[in-house]
Design an enzyme around this catalytic site. Structure first.
Site, PDB file in Angstrom:
ATOM      1  N   ASP A 209       0.853  -1.192   0.000  1.00 52.06           N
ATOM      2  CA  ASP A 209       0.000   0.000   0.000  1.00 52.06           C
ATOM      3  C   ASP A 209       0.893   1.249   0.000  1.00 52.06           C
ATOM      4  O   ASP A 209       1.864   1.306  -0.744  1.00 52.06           O
ATOM      5  CB  ASP A 209      -0.966  -0.053   1.193  1.00 52.06           C
ATOM      6  CG  ASP A 209      -2.130   0.913   1.071  1.00 52.06           C
ATOM      7  OD1 ASP A 209      -3.139   0.562   0.450  1.00 52.06           O
ATOM      8  OD2 ASP A 209      -2.013   2.034   1.603  1.00 52.06           O
ATOM      9  N   TYR A 359      -3.860  10.943   1.154  1.00 54.82           N
ATOM     10  CA  TYR A 359      -4.283  10.724  -0.232  1.00 54.82           C
ATOM     11  C   TYR A 359      -4.294  12.033  -1.012  1.00 54.82           C
ATOM     12  O   TYR A 359      -3.845  12.088  -2.159  1.00 54.82           O
ATOM     13  CB  TYR A 359      -5.672  10.073  -0.266  1.00 54.82           C
ATOM     14  CG  TYR A 359      -5.641   8.595   0.025  1.00 54.82           C
ATOM     15  CD1 TYR A 359      -5.721   7.661  -0.993  1.00 54.82           C
ATOM     16  CD2 TYR A 359      -5.502   8.136   1.328  1.00 54.82           C
ATOM     17  CE1 TYR A 359      -5.684   6.303  -0.740  1.00 54.82           C
ATOM     18  CE2 TYR A 359      -5.454   6.776   1.606  1.00 54.82           C
ATOM     19  CZ  TYR A 359      -5.540   5.869   0.574  1.00 54.82           C
ATOM     20  OH  TYR A 359      -5.478   4.517   0.841  1.00 54.82           O
ATOM     21  N   HIS A 416      -4.599  -7.921   0.207  1.00 54.18           N
ATOM     22  CA  HIS A 416      -3.949  -6.628   0.390  1.00 54.18           C
ATOM     23  C   HIS A 416      -3.160  -6.521   1.685  1.00 54.18           C
ATOM     24  O   HIS A 416      -2.090  -5.921   1.719  1.00 54.18           O
ATOM     25  CB  HIS A 416      -5.020  -5.531   0.349  1.00 54.18           C
ATOM     26  CG  HIS A 416      -4.477  -4.140   0.367  1.00 54.18           C
ATOM     27  ND1 HIS A 416      -3.783  -3.598  -0.689  1.00 54.18           N
ATOM     28  CD2 HIS A 416      -4.511  -3.173   1.325  1.00 54.18           C
ATOM     29  CE1 HIS A 416      -3.422  -2.352  -0.386  1.00 54.18           C
ATOM     30  NE2 HIS A 416      -3.844  -2.084   0.824  1.00 54.18           N
TER      31      HIS A 416
END
Length: 440
Positions: A209, A359, A416
């Protein structure tokens, strides 16, 4: 290629503390022991908020297709309220040594775990492991003993690590940046400074990630310090026409464009429904990359909303088919204690908003024009490809950026949150990279 010809990222410097940077004031470089603590008042406040929660009934037969199923959410909240023992989990979190140190104006939290027993003549190799969103340093608690004490867990002890797991600034117990612009490059620079402060001249790095992009940036900045780079998620910029040609030819003559049979098996079923999958699974990204504070206000105020928002990712990102299960499959790979401990790290530190801002800082500009997009990686690299990961990157595509791939592993299972889901598979793959780098 000689080292002199390798293009690197500028390391530079930064300031993320509150207000202006103090002029000519030397930063406190001390490493300070830290313990996670809780109080009765903190738990009481949580319980009061859980008791006041409101729920909207789910549509009949929708499972997790519309997001977190509120029927199952009631069960999670009931467990959280009546059975989950945060004080016990704090003791588990404190089983490893925690520290803080101030870098570029903010306090950086990390755990540093050294092996208790080292075979005679064995070299202990430092390994920095970096988490992503919506995870935390706690993701690595299952894999740490496999890396620091492999013999005790039935693994080969030819490679032994001491493990450093920092919290990304703005996540968990690392202080959030007070200034705009904190991106993966800034995090990479801070973690380089952390490792230097700990006295490491060479070390390995691992990430998934955001941790993948941060550790890749670290390899692009100071390749001499990073002996090896291990990733379980690969970020590469699209190469336009070349990638399109690769996809078209790959469907008919995959060997002509460097795709293996396994690449085709994993890649093309994903591409057939790629647009729909992207729309269904990236709504959070659009929110967090544009207006993170708006949604973040509600998540920071409601533990139930926070749990639904975070745990929905631990469902779908672990296995896409879990969307069709009434409980989201959450307890197939994880325990509720583990899942809620991760949620509590965000709750008690009020870090969901700054974690979402990460983000906006990284995605608000075109990634193909970012400084790191134009710098290739020559550090020896190992890629662990898990079948349920959000994106799939064939080796031939990864080679466009990573010029020294020494290991590329098609993992048999996992998604993930690889270190959290499949710690033994991950541990063995990291050790495989080290063996190849050091010819063990």
């Amino acid at each position: 290629m000689s080292q002199r010809k390798i293009k690197t990222l500028e390391v530079g410097d930064g300031w993320w503390g509150s207000g202006e940077r103090p002029p000519e004031e030397k930063e406190d470089e001390s490493i300070r022991p830290f313990r996670i603590e809780t109080s009765d008042r903190e738990i009481q406040d949580l319980h009061e908020r859980l008791d006041r929660a409101r729920y909207t009934p789910p549509l009949e037969g929708t499972a997790f297709q519309y997001g977190f199923n509120t029927t199952y959410l009631r069960r999670v909240v009931a467990y959280w309220r009546n059975q989950f023992n945060w004080q016990k989990q704090v003791e588990i979190l404190n089983q490893y040594p925690h520290f803080k140190t101030t870098i570029e104006g903010i306090d950086i939290h990390f755990i540093h775990v050294k092996p208790l027993h080292v075979p005679r003549g064995q070299i202990v190799r430092p390994l920095l492991m970096v988490h992503g969103w919506p995870g935390s340093f706690f993701e690595f608690y299952k894999i740490i003993p496999l890396l620091t004490d492999p013999a005790r867990h039935g693994l080969n002890e030819d490679v032994v690590f001491e493990v450093i797991c920092p919290s990304i600034p703005g996540y968990g117990f690392s202080e959030a940046p007070h200034q705009r612009g904190f991106d993966t490059l800034a995090a990479a620079r801070i973690f380089h400074k952390l490792m230097e402060r700990l006295g490491f001249k060479e070390f390995y790095v691992q990430g998934g990630d955001w941790g993948s992009r941060i550790t890749t940036n670290m390899a692009q900045m100071q390749a001499k310090q990073v002996k090896g780079l291990h990733l379980n998620m690969v970020f590469i910029s699209s190469s336009g026409l070349g990638r399109l040609v690769s996809l078209i030819l790959g469907a008919y003559v995959p060997w002509l464009v460097g795709l293996t049979r396994e690449d085709c098996r994993r890649l093309f079923p994903y591409l057939e429904k790629n647009v729909y999958e992207l729309l269904r699974e990236t709504g959070y990204l659009h929110i967090q990359a544009t207006k993170p504070d708006t949604a973040g206000c509600g998540l920071n105020d409601s533990p139930v909303a926070l749990a639904a928002y975070i745990l929905e990712k631990f469902s779908t990102w672990t296995d896409k088919s879990f969307r069709d299960l009434d409980d989201g499959g959450l307890e197939r790979k994880f325990s509720l204690d583990d899942l809620l401990t991760n949620v509590m790290i965000y709750w008690v530190t009020s870090s969901i908003v700054p974690s979402m801002r990460f983000y906006k800082e990284n995605v608000s500009t075109n990634p193909t024009t970012a400084p790191d997009a134009r710098v290739e990686v020559y550090v020896p690299t190992g890629l662990a490809v898990f079948p349920q990961e959000l994106v799939y990157t064939p080796r031939t595509w990864a080679k466009e950026k990573f010029k020294n791939i020494v290991a590329y592993t098609y993992m048999p299972r996992g998604g993930h949150f690889a270190a959290f889901e499949e710690p033994k598979l991950m541990a063995e793959d990291i050790k495989q990279l080290v063996r190849k780098v050091e010819c063990l």
